[in-house]
Design an enzyme around this catalytic site. Structure first.
Site, PDB file in Angstrom:
ATOM      1  N   PRO A  11       0.815  -1.247  -0.258  1.00 32.54           N
ATOM      2  CA  PRO A  11       0.023   0.073  -0.014  1.00 32.54           C
ATOM      3  C   PRO A  11       0.869   1.187   0.093  1.00 32.54           C
ATOM      4  CG  PRO A  11      -0.028  -1.103   1.988  1.00 32.54           C
ATOM      5  CD  PRO A  11       0.543  -2.101   1.244  1.00 32.54           C
ATOM      6  N   ASN A  12       0.251   2.400  -0.686  1.00 30.96           N
ATOM      7  CA  ASN A  12       0.786   3.515  -0.785  1.00 30.96           C
ATOM      8  C   ASN A  12       2.207   3.782  -1.835  1.00 30.96           C
ATOM      9  OD1 ASN A  12      -1.119   5.014   0.715  1.00 30.96           O
ATOM     10  ND2 ASN A  12      -0.179   3.701   2.396  1.00 30.96           N
ATOM     11  N   ARG A  19       5.525  11.860  -3.406  1.00 30.06           N
ATOM     12  CA  ARG A  19       5.499  12.343  -2.180  1.00 30.06           C
ATOM     13  C   ARG A  19       6.622  12.010  -1.434  1.00 30.06           C
ATOM     14  NH1 ARG A  19       0.627  12.662   1.290  1.00 30.06           N
ATOM     15  NH2 ARG A  19       2.096  14.115   2.229  1.00 30.06           N
ATOM     16  N   TYR A  24      11.763   8.562   0.768  1.00 31.13           N
ATOM     17  CA  TYR A  24      11.485   7.336  -0.334  1.00 31.13           C
ATOM     18  C   TYR A  24      12.442   7.908  -1.653  1.00 31.13           C
ATOM     19  CZ  TYR A  24       8.195   5.710   3.172  1.00 31.13           C
ATOM     20  OH  TYR A  24       7.616   5.265   4.259  1.00 31.13           O
ATOM     21  N   ASN A  75       8.053  -5.829  -1.039  1.00 25.65           N
ATOM     22  CA  ASN A  75       7.920  -4.822  -0.300  1.00 25.65           C
ATOM     23  C   ASN A  75       6.373  -4.660   0.176  1.00 25.65           C
ATOM     24  OD1 ASN A  75       8.043  -2.446   1.218  1.00 25.65           O
ATOM     25  ND2 ASN A  75       9.027  -1.147  -0.167  1.00 25.65           N
ATOM     26  N   ALA A  78       3.199  -0.962   4.653  1.00 23.03           N
ATOM     27  CA  ALA A  78       2.948  -1.150   6.161  1.00 23.03           C
ATOM     28  C   ALA A  78       2.350  -2.519   6.447  1.00 23.03           C
ATOM     29  CB  ALA A  78       1.709   0.012   6.320  1.00 23.03           C
ATOM     30  N   HIS A  81       4.340  -4.944   9.009  1.00 24.23           N
ATOM     31  CA  HIS A  81       4.210  -4.857  10.320  1.00 24.23           C
ATOM     32  C   HIS A  81       3.088  -5.298  10.962  1.00 24.23           C
ATOM     33  CE1 HIS A  81       7.563  -2.305   9.266  1.00 24.23           C
ATOM     34  NE2 HIS A  81       6.772  -1.310   8.596  1.00 24.23           N
ATOM     35  N   ASP A  88       1.275 -15.917   6.097  1.00 22.12           N
ATOM     36  CA  ASP A  88       0.719 -17.184   5.774  1.00 22.12           C
ATOM     37  C   ASP A  88       0.857 -17.791   4.323  1.00 22.12           C
ATOM     38  OD1 ASP A  88       0.093 -17.756   8.562  1.00 22.12           O
ATOM     39  OD2 ASP A  88      -1.795 -17.294   8.242  1.00 22.12           O
ATOM     40  N   GLU A  99      12.829  -9.772   1.130  1.00 16.46           N
ATOM     41  CA  GLU A  99      11.723  -8.678   1.540  1.00 16.46           C
ATOM     42  C   GLU A  99      12.714  -7.392   1.450  1.00 16.46           C
ATOM     43  OE1 GLU A  99      11.041  -8.860   5.597  1.00 16.46           O
ATOM     44  OE2 GLU A  99      10.351  -7.250   6.089  1.00 16.46           O
ATOM     45  N   HIS A 101      12.841  -3.041   1.859  1.00 16.78           N
ATOM     46  CA  HIS A 101      12.480  -1.602   2.351  1.00 16.78           C
ATOM     47  C   HIS A 101      13.297  -0.686   1.859  1.00 16.78           C
ATOM     48  CE1 HIS A 101       9.368  -3.557   4.590  1.00 16.78           C
ATOM     49  NE2 HIS A 101      10.427  -4.648   5.165  1.00 16.78           N
ATOM     50  N   ILE A 102      12.504   0.149   1.330  1.00 19.53           N
ATOM     51  CA  ILE A 102      13.483   1.366   0.824  1.00 19.53           C
ATOM     52  C   ILE A 102      14.002   2.248   1.704  1.00 19.53           C
ATOM     53  CG2 ILE A 102      13.112   3.633  -0.563  1.00 19.53           C
ATOM     54  CD1 ILE A 102      10.654   2.157  -1.604  1.00 19.53           C
ATOM     55  N   SER A 103      13.359   2.431   3.122  1.00 15.51           N
ATOM     56  CA  SER A 103      13.982   3.303   4.131  1.00 15.51           C
ATOM     57  C   SER A 103      14.537   2.275   5.103  1.00 15.51           C
ATOM     58  CB  SER A 103      12.835   4.057   4.760  1.00 15.51           C
ATOM     59  OG  SER A 103      11.938   3.193   5.553  1.00 15.51           O
ATOM     60  N   ARG A 108      13.685   3.928  12.156  1.00 14.69           N
ATOM     61  CA  ARG A 108      12.480   4.804  12.305  1.00 14.69           C
ATOM     62  C   ARG A 108      11.664   4.325  13.713  1.00 14.69           C
ATOM     63  NH1 ARG A 108       9.998   4.912   6.637  1.00 14.69           N
ATOM     64  NH2 ARG A 108       8.397   6.228   7.512  1.00 14.69           N
ATOM     65  N   ARG A 112       7.713  -0.165  13.293  1.00 16.28           N
ATOM     66  CA  ARG A 112       8.291  -0.366  11.908  1.00 16.28           C
ATOM     67  C   ARG A 112       9.641  -1.476  12.251  1.00 16.28           C
ATOM     68  NH1 ARG A 112       5.839   3.110   8.240  1.00 16.28           N
ATOM     69  NH2 ARG A 112       5.659   5.317   9.279  1.00 16.28           N
TER      70      ARG A 112
HETATM   71  O1  CA2 Z   1      10.569   1.427   3.608  1.00 14.02           O
HETATM   72  C1  CA2 Z   1       9.789   1.062   3.107  1.00 14.02           C
HETATM   73  O2  CA2 Z   1      10.250   0.641   1.832  1.00 14.02           O
HETATM   74  C2  CA2 Z   1       8.629   0.792   3.731  1.00 14.02           C
HETATM   75  O3  CA2 Z   1       8.135  -0.539   3.353  1.00 14.02           O
HETATM   76  C3  CA2 Z   1       7.526   1.941   3.303  1.00 14.02           C
HETATM   77  C4  CA2 Z   1       6.236   1.676   4.006  1.00 14.02           C
HETATM   78  C5  CA2 Z   1       6.261   1.820   5.610  1.00 14.02           C
HETATM   79  O4  CA2 Z   1       5.056   1.531   5.830  1.00 14.02           O
HETATM   80  C6  CA2 Z   1       7.222   0.646   5.751  1.00 14.02           C
HETATM   81  O5  CA2 Z   1       7.350   0.899   7.404  1.00 14.02           O
HETATM   82  C7  CA2 Z   1       8.731   0.968   5.304  1.00 14.02           C
HETATM   83  C8  CA2 Z   1       5.334   2.942   3.614  1.00 14.02           C
HETATM   84  C9  CA2 Z   1       5.057   3.052   1.976  1.00 14.02           C
HETATM   85  C10 CA2 Z   1       4.696   4.329   1.620  1.00 14.02           C
HETATM   86  O6  CA2 Z   1       5.011   4.836   0.217  1.00 14.02           O
HETATM   87  C11 CA2 Z   1       5.004   6.167   0.108  1.00 14.02           C
HETATM   88  C12 CA2 Z   1       5.843   6.530  -0.892  1.00 14.02           C
HETATM   89  C13 CA2 Z   1       5.758   7.640  -1.116  1.00 14.02           C
HETATM   90  C14 CA2 Z   1       4.759   8.687  -0.574  1.00 14.02           C
HETATM   91  C15 CA2 Z   1       4.126   8.329   0.219  1.00 14.02           C
HETATM   92  C16 CA2 Z   1       4.107   6.901   0.754  1.00 14.02           C
END
Ligand code: CA2
Length: 145
Positions: A11-12, A19, A24, A75, A78, A81, A88, A99, A101-103, A108, A112
């Protein structure tokens, strides 16, 4: 036949590059998939990519990958977590799971730091920006070819 890798984003992540670039980066998800497709060809792999904001869709994608993919780069965003259901589904997939994660999730908020998906993942990459996806693809090639 070349081995297929599913790149699955949660998601997102459709907002990537649009954004919060301070967290990111500036690349869009389309850029990420394009870079992975070029690299996959060099590595002798093929990639398919999917993104969904819906947990059930992600689970359906993992189920489909059981018949089509040798590996999944995921990836889960959210859902990382929160989702026992995605864990499953991954436990029912026999291939390699990496797996990404960009960040750096460990730098954080504490919520997370917990990942259900890591209980299944064969490897985890965090904090390398979108380069994490191509690093994961290179790892797929070393393990699968
Ligand atoms: O660091 C990552 O890749 C995460 O999986 C990104 C998730 C976050 O909930 C994880 O804890 C770490 C959030 C993805 C949201 O992506 C956006 C990208 C640009 C603008 C807004 C949201």
């Amino acid at each position: 036949m070349t081995k297929q890798i599913l790149i699955l984003n949660g998601p997102n992540l459709n907002l990537l590059g649009k954004r919060q670039p301070e967290i990111y980066g500036h690349d869009t998800l389309e850029d990420v998939v394009a870079n992975c497709s070029v690299l996959a060809e060099e590595l002798g792999l093929t990639v398919t990519a999917a993104q969904s904001n819906h947990e059930g869709d992600i689970i359906d994608q993992i189920h489909s990958a059981r018949d089509t993919a040798a590996g999944i780069i995921i990836n889960p965003a959210a859902f990382t977590h929160t989702s026992v259901a995605i864990l499953d589904a991954l436990n029912a997939f026999d291939g390699i799971v990496l797996e990404v994660h960009i960040s750096n999730v460990h730098k954080r908020e504490s919520f997370r730091h917990q990942s259900y998906v890591s209980l299944r993942a064969d490897g985890v990459i965090a904090g390398f920006g979108v380069e994490g996806y191509t690093l994961a693809l290179r790892r797929m090639a070393s393990v699968l070819t």
